[in-house]
Write a protein that holds these residues in place. Structure first.
Motif, PDB file in Angstrom:
ATOM      1  N   VAL A  19       0.854  -0.989  -0.066  1.00 12.54           N
ATOM      2  CA  VAL A  19      -0.661   0.127  -0.200  1.00 12.54           C
ATOM      3  C   VAL A  19       0.946   0.971   0.115  1.00 12.54           C
ATOM      4  CG1 VAL A  19      -1.514   1.390   1.272  1.00 12.54           C
ATOM      5  CG2 VAL A  19      -1.705  -1.070   1.234  1.00 12.54           C
ATOM      6  N   LYS A  20       1.831   1.245   0.318  1.00 13.43           N
ATOM      7  CA  LYS A  20       2.793   2.083   0.719  1.00 13.43           C
ATOM      8  C   LYS A  20       3.257   2.796  -0.642  1.00 13.43           C
ATOM      9  CE  LYS A  20       4.201   2.423   5.747  1.00 13.43           C
ATOM     10  NZ  LYS A  20       5.201   1.674   6.154  1.00 13.43           N
ATOM     11  N   PHE A  21       3.734   1.442  -1.312  1.00 15.57           N
ATOM     12  CA  PHE A  21       4.335   2.102  -2.099  1.00 15.57           C
ATOM     13  C   PHE A  21       3.547   2.368  -3.901  1.00 15.57           C
ATOM     14  CE2 PHE A  21       4.816   0.167  -6.944  1.00 15.57           C
ATOM     15  CZ  PHE A  21       6.201   0.664  -6.809  1.00 15.57           C
ATOM     16  N   TRP A  22       2.447   2.078  -3.297  1.00 10.42           N
ATOM     17  CA  TRP A  22       1.108   2.386  -4.856  1.00 10.42           C
ATOM     18  C   TRP A  22       1.192   3.412  -4.745  1.00 10.42           C
ATOM     19  CZ3 TRP A  22       1.276   0.312  -8.659  1.00 10.42           C
ATOM     20  CH2 TRP A  22       1.580  -0.899  -9.804  1.00 10.42           C
ATOM     21  N   THR A  23       0.663   4.311  -3.193  1.00  9.76           N
ATOM     22  CA  THR A  23       0.222   5.393  -2.863  1.00  9.76           C
ATOM     23  C   THR A  23       1.183   6.393  -2.629  1.00  9.76           C
ATOM     24  OG1 THR A  23       0.068   5.047  -0.418  1.00  9.76           O
ATOM     25  CG2 THR A  23      -2.032   4.307  -1.146  1.00  9.76           C
ATOM     26  N   GLU A  24       2.033   6.483  -1.886  1.00 15.06           N
ATOM     27  CA  GLU A  24       3.300   6.876  -1.727  1.00 15.06           C
ATOM     28  C   GLU A  24       4.233   7.038  -2.974  1.00 15.06           C
ATOM     29  OE1 GLU A  24       4.882   6.113   2.214  1.00 15.06           O
ATOM     30  OE2 GLU A  24       3.688   6.270   3.104  1.00 15.06           O
ATOM     31  N   LYS A  25       4.721   6.213  -3.431  1.00 20.09           N
ATOM     32  CA  LYS A  25       5.376   6.770  -4.123  1.00 20.09           C
ATOM     33  C   LYS A  25       4.983   6.295  -5.714  1.00 20.09           C
ATOM     34  CE  LYS A  25       9.190   4.134  -2.497  1.00 20.09           C
ATOM     35  NZ  LYS A  25      10.701   3.009  -2.182  1.00 20.09           N
ATOM     36  N   VAL A  26       3.638   5.686  -6.043  1.00 17.30           N
ATOM     37  CA  VAL A  26       2.898   5.873  -7.678  1.00 17.30           C
ATOM     38  C   VAL A  26       1.577   6.842  -7.633  1.00 17.30           C
ATOM     39  CG1 VAL A  26       2.623   4.336  -9.584  1.00 17.30           C
ATOM     40  CG2 VAL A  26       4.115   3.316  -7.713  1.00 17.30           C
ATOM     41  N   GLY A  27       1.604   6.994  -6.435  1.00 11.11           N
ATOM     42  CA  GLY A  27       0.283   8.119  -6.721  1.00 11.11           C
ATOM     43  C   GLY A  27      -0.646   7.378  -6.304  1.00 11.11           C
ATOM     44  N   PHE A  28      -1.287   6.554  -6.208  1.00 11.37           N
ATOM     45  CA  PHE A  28      -2.569   6.099  -5.922  1.00 11.37           C
ATOM     46  C   PHE A  28      -3.378   6.113  -4.478  1.00 11.37           C
ATOM     47  CE2 PHE A  28      -2.489   1.548  -9.955  1.00 11.37           C
ATOM     48  CZ  PHE A  28      -1.591   2.707 -10.132  1.00 11.37           C
ATOM     49  N   ASP A  83       2.244  11.538 -19.928  1.00  9.51           N
ATOM     50  CA  ASP A  83       3.645  12.440 -20.691  1.00  9.51           C
ATOM     51  C   ASP A  83       4.583  10.881 -19.731  1.00  9.51           C
ATOM     52  OD1 ASP A  83       5.472  13.556 -19.881  1.00  9.51           O
ATOM     53  OD2 ASP A  83       4.603  15.261 -19.031  1.00  9.51           O
ATOM     54  N   ILE A  84       4.743   9.657 -20.479  1.00  9.93           N
ATOM     55  CA  ILE A  84       5.945   9.297 -19.810  1.00  9.93           C
ATOM     56  C   ILE A  84       7.218   9.643 -19.762  1.00  9.93           C
ATOM     57  CG2 ILE A  84       7.112   8.501 -22.381  1.00  9.93           C
ATOM     58  CD1 ILE A  84       6.284   5.609 -21.197  1.00  9.93           C
ATOM     59  N   GLU A  85       7.907  10.288 -19.720  1.00 10.97           N
ATOM     60  CA  GLU A  85       8.595  10.878 -19.433  1.00 10.97           C
ATOM     61  C   GLU A  85       8.696  12.032 -17.536  1.00 10.97           C
ATOM     62  OE1 GLU A  85       7.732  12.094 -22.680  1.00 10.97           O
ATOM     63  OE2 GLU A  85       9.506  11.567 -23.645  1.00 10.97           O
ATOM     64  N   ALA A  86       7.906  12.739 -17.843  1.00 11.94           N
ATOM     65  CA  ALA A  86       7.386  13.193 -16.676  1.00 11.94           C
ATOM     66  C   ALA A  86       6.687  11.714 -15.229  1.00 11.94           C
ATOM     67  CB  ALA A  86       6.815  14.087 -15.976  1.00 11.94           C
ATOM     68  N   LEU A  87       6.539  11.363 -15.772  1.00 14.79           N
ATOM     69  CA  LEU A  87       6.198   9.917 -14.948  1.00 14.79           C
ATOM     70  C   LEU A  87       6.914   9.195 -14.591  1.00 14.79           C
ATOM     71  CD1 LEU A  87       4.525   7.769 -13.388  1.00 14.79           C
ATOM     72  CD2 LEU A  87       3.896   6.812 -15.332  1.00 14.79           C
ATOM     73  N   HIS A  88       8.568   8.557 -15.183  1.00 14.81           N
ATOM     74  CA  HIS A  88       9.654   8.023 -15.351  1.00 14.81           C
ATOM     75  C   HIS A  88      10.066   9.090 -14.268  1.00 14.81           C
ATOM     76  CE1 HIS A  88      13.846   7.202 -16.210  1.00 14.81           C
ATOM     77  NE2 HIS A  88      13.452   5.703 -16.848  1.00 14.81           N
ATOM     78  N   VAL A  89      10.305  10.366 -14.256  1.00 14.71           N
ATOM     79  CA  VAL A  89      11.274  10.947 -13.182  1.00 14.71           C
ATOM     80  C   VAL A  89      10.719  10.752 -12.349  1.00 14.71           C
ATOM     81  CG1 VAL A  89      11.837  13.784 -12.586  1.00 14.71           C
ATOM     82  CG2 VAL A  89      11.907  12.840 -15.043  1.00 14.71           C
ATOM     83  N   LYS A  90       9.542  10.835 -11.318  1.00 17.30           N
ATOM     84  CA  LYS A  90       8.640  11.049 -10.750  1.00 17.30           C
ATOM     85  C   LYS A  90       8.826   9.703  -9.222  1.00 17.30           C
ATOM     86  CE  LYS A  90       4.111  10.524  -8.367  1.00 17.30           C
ATOM     87  NZ  LYS A  90       2.376  10.055  -8.867  1.00 17.30           N
ATOM     88  N   LEU A  91       8.601   8.717 -10.452  1.00 14.66           N
ATOM     89  CA  LEU A  91       8.848   7.203  -9.408  1.00 14.66           C
ATOM     90  C   LEU A  91      10.158   7.408  -9.592  1.00 14.66           C
ATOM     91  CD1 LEU A  91       6.851   4.950 -12.457  1.00 14.66           C
ATOM     92  CD2 LEU A  91       6.113   6.147 -10.171  1.00 14.66           C
ATOM     93  N   SER A  92      11.329   7.666 -10.178  1.00 17.28           N
ATOM     94  CA  SER A  92      12.644   7.791 -10.221  1.00 17.28           C
ATOM     95  C   SER A  92      13.330   8.457  -8.991  1.00 17.28           C
ATOM     96  CB  SER A  92      13.777   8.114 -11.078  1.00 17.28           C
ATOM     97  OG  SER A  92      13.611   7.333 -12.243  1.00 17.28           O
ATOM     98  N   ASN A  93      12.771   9.373  -8.680  1.00 20.26           N
ATOM     99  CA  ASN A  93      12.767  10.499  -7.431  1.00 20.26           C
ATOM    100  C   ASN A  93      11.871   9.801  -6.685  1.00 20.26           C
ATOM    101  OD1 ASN A  93      14.063  12.225  -9.192  1.00 20.26           O
ATOM    102  ND2 ASN A  93      12.243  13.625  -9.765  1.00 20.26           N
ATOM    103  N   ASN A  94      11.588   8.855  -6.927  1.00 23.63           N
ATOM    104  CA  ASN A  94      10.518   7.976  -5.432  1.00 23.63           C
ATOM    105  C   ASN A  94      10.955   6.687  -4.819  1.00 23.63           C
ATOM    106  OD1 ASN A  94       9.108  10.148  -4.942  1.00 23.63           O
ATOM    107  ND2 ASN A  94       6.678   9.232  -6.329  1.00 23.63           N
ATOM    108  N   ASN A  95      12.320   6.799  -5.874  1.00 25.76           N
ATOM    109  CA  ASN A  95      13.794   5.015  -5.500  1.00 25.76           C
ATOM    110  C   ASN A  95      12.797   4.418  -5.804  1.00 25.76           C
ATOM    111  OD1 ASN A  95      15.454   7.342  -4.273  1.00 25.76           O
ATOM    112  ND2 ASN A  95      14.491   7.305  -2.132  1.00 25.76           N
ATOM    113  N   VAL A  96      12.378   4.487  -7.428  1.00 26.80           N
ATOM    114  CA  VAL A  96      11.445   2.983  -7.911  1.00 26.80           C
ATOM    115  C   VAL A  96      12.213   2.582  -8.753  1.00 26.80           C
ATOM    116  CG1 VAL A  96       9.541   2.607  -8.794  1.00 26.80           C
ATOM    117  CG2 VAL A  96       8.833   4.333  -6.792  1.00 26.80           C
ATOM    118  N   LEU A  97      12.698   1.875  -8.781  1.00 30.18           N
ATOM    119  CA  LEU A  97      13.464   0.896  -9.481  1.00 30.18           C
ATOM    120  C   LEU A  97      12.638   0.878 -10.919  1.00 30.18           C
ATOM    121  CD1 LEU A  97      16.352  -1.299 -10.728  1.00 30.18           C
ATOM    122  CD2 LEU A  97      14.341  -3.026 -10.034  1.00 30.18           C
TER     123      LEU A  97
END
Length: 132
Positions: A19-28, A83-97
């Motif tokens: 739940v933390k992963f999906w809500t805090e890192k991905v934004g669900f 916007d795939i580039e923005a999502l890629h940056v967001k996930l990278s900044n949230n320490n998602v592989l």
């Protein structure tokens, strides 16, 4: 007649971390949380509160003990983004592989992994290949 895919069941080892992963890192968003009072609980999440299809996070160990024969493997999910580039940056900044963004005939795509090393894909919607 089936007219919509309502939920996708994802079986995880640690529901709290998932739940933390999906809500805090991905934004669900959390749509609902249920507990039957007998050791089985599940959390329904989605990209937005009004999403037609949701993901339900179930405890893999509890489901396995039920002996239902359900395939507990992670489904292959493809998410769409505008916007795939923005999502890629967001996930990278949230320490998602995350994998590299690659160009495919249908558009740009990349994959990412959750905390349990389950991989998911994201594609930028392309009118030629995907209904908008």
């Amino acid at each position: 007649m089936i007219n919509i895919l309502g939920q996708v069941m994802v079986y995880v080892n640690n529901q709290d971390e998932a739940v933390k992963f999906w809500t805090e890192k991905v934004g669900f968003a959390i749509i609902s949380e249920e507990d039957n009072g007998e050791g089985m609980s599940w959390i329904e999440i989605a990209p937005q509160k009004n999403s037609q299809t949701t993901i339900v996070l179930h405890n893999k160990e509890v489901i396995a003990k039920m002996g239902t024969g359900i395939n507990l493997g992670t489904p292959s999910l493809l998410f769409f983004t505008e916007d795939i580039e923005a999502l890629h940056v967001k996930l990278s900044n949230n320490n998602v592989l995350v994998g590299e963004i690659i160009n495919m005939p249908f558009g740009k795509t990349f994959n990412f992994a959750d905390n349990e090393q389950n991989y998911f894909a994201v594609a930028e919607r392309n009118k030629q290949y995907y209904k908008l």
